[in-house]
Scaffold this active site. Structure first.
Site, PDB file in Angstrom:
ATOM      1  N   SER A 311      93.517 -33.242 -19.251  1.00 57.36           N
ATOM      2  CA  SER A 311      92.711 -33.142 -18.043  1.00 57.36           C
ATOM      3  C   SER A 311      91.662 -34.242 -17.941  1.00 57.36           C
ATOM      4  O   SER A 311      91.976 -35.365 -17.596  1.00 57.36           O
ATOM      5  CB  SER A 311      92.093 -31.755 -17.958  1.00 57.36           C
ATOM      6  OG  SER A 311      91.863 -31.407 -16.619  1.00 57.36           O
ATOM      7  N   LYS A 336      97.894 -32.591 -17.175  1.00 59.09           N
ATOM      8  CA  LYS A 336      97.215 -31.598 -16.329  1.00 59.09           C
ATOM      9  C   LYS A 336      96.591 -32.337 -15.157  1.00 59.09           C
ATOM     10  O   LYS A 336      95.633 -33.064 -15.308  1.00 59.09           O
ATOM     11  CB  LYS A 336      96.155 -30.863 -17.151  1.00 59.09           C
ATOM     12  CG  LYS A 336      95.186 -30.030 -16.318  1.00 59.09           C
ATOM     13  CD  LYS A 336      95.885 -28.862 -15.645  1.00 59.09           C
ATOM     14  CE  LYS A 336      94.893 -27.977 -14.933  1.00 59.09           C
ATOM     15  NZ  LYS A 336      94.194 -28.642 -13.834  1.00 59.09           N
ATOM     16  N   GLN A 340      90.745 -27.032  -9.705  1.00 59.43           N
ATOM     17  CA  GLN A 340      90.455 -25.669  -9.294  1.00 59.43           C
ATOM     18  C   GLN A 340      89.031 -25.546  -8.754  1.00 59.43           C
ATOM     19  O   GLN A 340      88.128 -26.188  -9.274  1.00 59.43           O
ATOM     20  CB  GLN A 340      90.614 -24.688 -10.467  1.00 59.43           C
ATOM     21  CG  GLN A 340      92.044 -24.414 -10.867  1.00 59.43           C
ATOM     22  CD  GLN A 340      92.738 -25.594 -11.490  1.00 59.43           C
ATOM     23  OE1 GLN A 340      92.152 -26.354 -12.272  1.00 59.43           O
ATOM     24  NE2 GLN A 340      93.992 -25.801 -11.140  1.00 59.43           N
TER      25      GLN A 340
END
Length: 487
Positions: A311, A336, A340
Site C-alpha cells: 500500500s 494493494k 477506503q
C-alpha cells in the site's frame, strides 16, 4: 494530500494491532470527490430518501430484526444483531477492504496511528476466507518468531479462526505484552501446518532508522508510515546529507504501509515541482493527481521492496520508479491499489465503516492492485530466509521425511553445516550435519533434533538473517548506487 481545497489524510490500517487488512483510508468522512455525503440520521423517511432504501426495504429489514428478537430460540444480543446486519451488507460487497469497526475496534484503530500498541506486530488480511499475513513489521515479535508474508493463520491458542470476521480474528491475535500467541500457520510450499509461539510486546512507535554505509552511501529504513514518520525521515536525511552522503537506499521491505500524506511528504523533495507523485481515481473514472512541489535531489536513490511491502510502501516505490527514475530492487510487492473512506461521524456512536471508494495509481497511471510493483532489479534472498520455524512436535531423526526436515536442512545449510540436500528426507548426511552443529554448540551429539537442538538452530539462523552481510537485496541496491557513482 489536497482534494479540491480540502486536506484529506489517507492511511493504511495496520491490522496487527487493531482490525483490518492493509488499507488506504481517507479519514475526512464528509468528503467524497467534492461533495458532502448524505446524512444517514433522522427518521425512516429521511433515511429512505437519502439512502435509496424504499419503505418496503426498510420494513423488510425491521421485520427481520423483530422476528429474531421476538421468536428466535435464544434471546439474541441487540448490539450483535445490529452489528451483524452492518457486517452482512459490507460482506456482500465481496471486498476485504470494506469493513465495520465497533467502538472498541475503532478506538484501537485511532490510537494506533499516533501511539504505541501491544500485539505481535504483523499485518493480517482476509483473502478468500483465509487469514493471511501481509507482512511482519521489522523488529517485531512476529518477525523474530519467523512469521512471513503470505503465511495463513489457522488458529490462535488452539481456537480455530474459521467463520470469524477479520476484526474478530485480529482481536484473538492481539493481547497484552508478555502473553503468548500460539499460531498454527500454513506456509506456501509446505503441506503441514507449523506452530509458532509469539510473545506479545509493545510495538515500537519508532518507524525510521538511518545509517551511513560504505562509500558514503546512506540507508534509511521505514518500518511503517505513522504520524511522525515524515519528520523523522527528514531528520535522518538531513543528518546523512550533512555527513556528505553521495547516494541513498530507502528500505521499505516488510513495511505494511501507513499515512499517505506522510508518504507524499517523504517523496515530495525528491520529485521535481509539478510532476505527479500519484493519482486517485473515483468510481466514474475521474482522476486527480497529487503534484509535487519539490526540487529533486542531486544524488542517486534506490528503493528496496519485497512481497511484504504494501500500500503506502508501494506508493513510495511507484513514485520513485516513475517520477524520480530510481531503480527498485528486490521482489514484487504485495499489490494493494484501492482507497477506503472512513465514515465515523455518520455512525454517531464511536463505531465506523471503512469502505472502498477510490483507486490509487502510480504517476504514470498504472494500477498495481493484485499485481504489485515490479522491481527493476529482481533479487531474492538466500533460500534459508524463507525457512519456517520447526514445529518441535517430534524428534527429527534419520529416515524422517517431512516439511520440518526440509526447513531443518535449509537452516543447516544457511549456518554452514551443509546437509547436501534440502528435499525433506533425513539421510545420513543430514545426521552428520546435525552432529557437527551439536558438537560446535556443546549439545549432546546424537544426530537427532530434539527441542534444545531445534531452538539453537533457529537462533543461529535468525542471527544469519539479521546480519547485513547476508542481505543479498541490500548488497544489490548498494551496488546499483556504486555503479551510478562510477565506483
Amino acid at each position: 494530500m489536497q482534494f479540491k481545497g480540502r486536506t484529506v489524510i489517507v492511511f493504511v490500517l495496520l491490522a496487527m494491532f487493531a482490525s483490518s487488512v492493509v488499507t488506504l483510508t481517507i479519514v475526512d468522512p464528509s468528503f467524497t470527490w467534492g461533495r458532502k455525503e448524505q446524512s444517514t440520521g433522522g427518521s425512516a423517511t429521511s433515511v429512505s430518501a437519502s439512502s435509496g432504501l424504499s419503505s418496503k426495504d426498510l420494513s423488510k429489514i425491521a421485520t427481520t430484526f423483530q422476528l429474531i428478537e421476538s421468536k428466535y430460540l435464544k434471546q439474541p444480543d441487540h448490539d450483535q444483531l445490529v452489528n451483524g446486519a452492518i457486517n452482512g451488507m459490507l460482506e456482500s460487497l465481496e471486498d476485504p477492504f470494506s469493513v465495520y469497526m465497533d467502538q472498541k475496534e475503532a478506538k484501537q484503530f485511532d490510537e494506533s496511528i499516533t501511539s504505541s500498541f501491544q500485539g505481535i506486530g504483523a499485518e493480517v488480511s482476509l483473502e478468500d476466507g483465509k487469514f493471511v499475513i501481509v507482512s511482519p513489521i521489522k523488529g517485531s515479535p512476529a518477525e523474530k518468531a519467523g512469521i512471513q508474508s503470505k503465511d495463513v493463520v489457522l488458529s490462535v491458542n488452539g481456537d480455530k479462526l474459521d467463520g470469524l470476521t477479520l476484526n474478530q480474528a485480529v482481536m484473538k491475535i492481539r493481547g497484552p505484552k508478555g502473553t503468548q500467541a500460539k499460531l498454527d500457520l500454513l506456509r506456501q510450499g509446505t503441506g503441514d501446518p507449523v506452530q509458532v509461539i509469539v510473545v506479545r510486546d509493545n510495538i515500537d512507535v519508532e518507524t525510521v532508522y538511518g545509517e551511513m554505509m560504505q562509500d558514503q552511501i546512506g540507508k534509511i529504513e521505514i518500518r511503517q508510515f505513522s504520524s511522525n514518520t515524515a519528520v523523522r525521515f527528514a531528520e535522518e536525511l538531513k543528518n546523512l546529507e550533512a555527513k556528505g552522503m553521495k547516494g541513498l537506499v530507502i528500505d521499505v521491505r516488510n513495511d505494511p504501509g501507513g499515512l499517505l500524506n506522510v508518504v507524499v511528504d517523504i517523496v515530495n523533495p525528491f520529485v521535481k515541482s509539478g510532476a505527479s507523485i500519484l493519482q486517485v481515481e473515483n468510481r466514474d473514472g475521474k482522476r486527480e493527481p497529487t503534484p509535487s512541489t519539490g526540487k529533486g535531489k542531486n544524488y542517486p536513490v534506490t528503493v528496496l521492496i519485497n512481497k511484504g511491502s504494501a500500500s503506502a510502501s508501494e506508493i513510495l516505490a511507484g513514485a520513485f520508479q516513475e517520477a524520480v527514475g530510481s531503480k527498485i530492487v528486490g521482489e514484487t510487492s504485495y499489490g494493494k491499489g484501492t482507497v477506503q473512506v472512513t465514515f465515523e461521524k455518520e455512525m454517531g456512536d464511536g463505531s465506523n465503516i471503512k469502505m472502498t471508494v477510490y483507486k490509487w495509481l502510480t504517476p504514470n497511471g498504472n494500477w498495481i492492485h493484485k499485481k504489485g510493483i515490479t522491481p527493476d532489479i529482481p533479487i531474492e534472498q538466500p533460500a534459508y530466509f524463507k525457512a519456517a520455524p520447526l514445529t518441535k512436535k517430534d524428534v527429527l531423526k534419520q529416515d524422517s521425511n517431512s516439511d520440518d526436515v526440509k526447513n531443518l536442512q535449509l537452516m543447516l545449510a544457511g549456518i554452514g553445516f551443509n546437509p547436501e540436500r534440502t528435499d525433506g528426507y533425513f539421510n545420513d548426511k543430514t545426521a552428520l550435519a546435525v552432529k557437527a552443529f551439536q558438537r560446535t554448540n556443546d549439545l549432546p551429539v546424537t544426530g537427532e533434533v530434539d527441542t534444545d537442538t531445534a531452538a539453537k538452530i533457529e537462533k543461529a539462523i535468525l542471527a544469519q538473517i539479521r546480519d547485513p552481510k547476508n542481505d543479498s537485496q541490500l548488497k544489490a541496491a548498494v551496488f546499483q548506487i556504486q555503479k551510478q557513482l562510477g565506483k
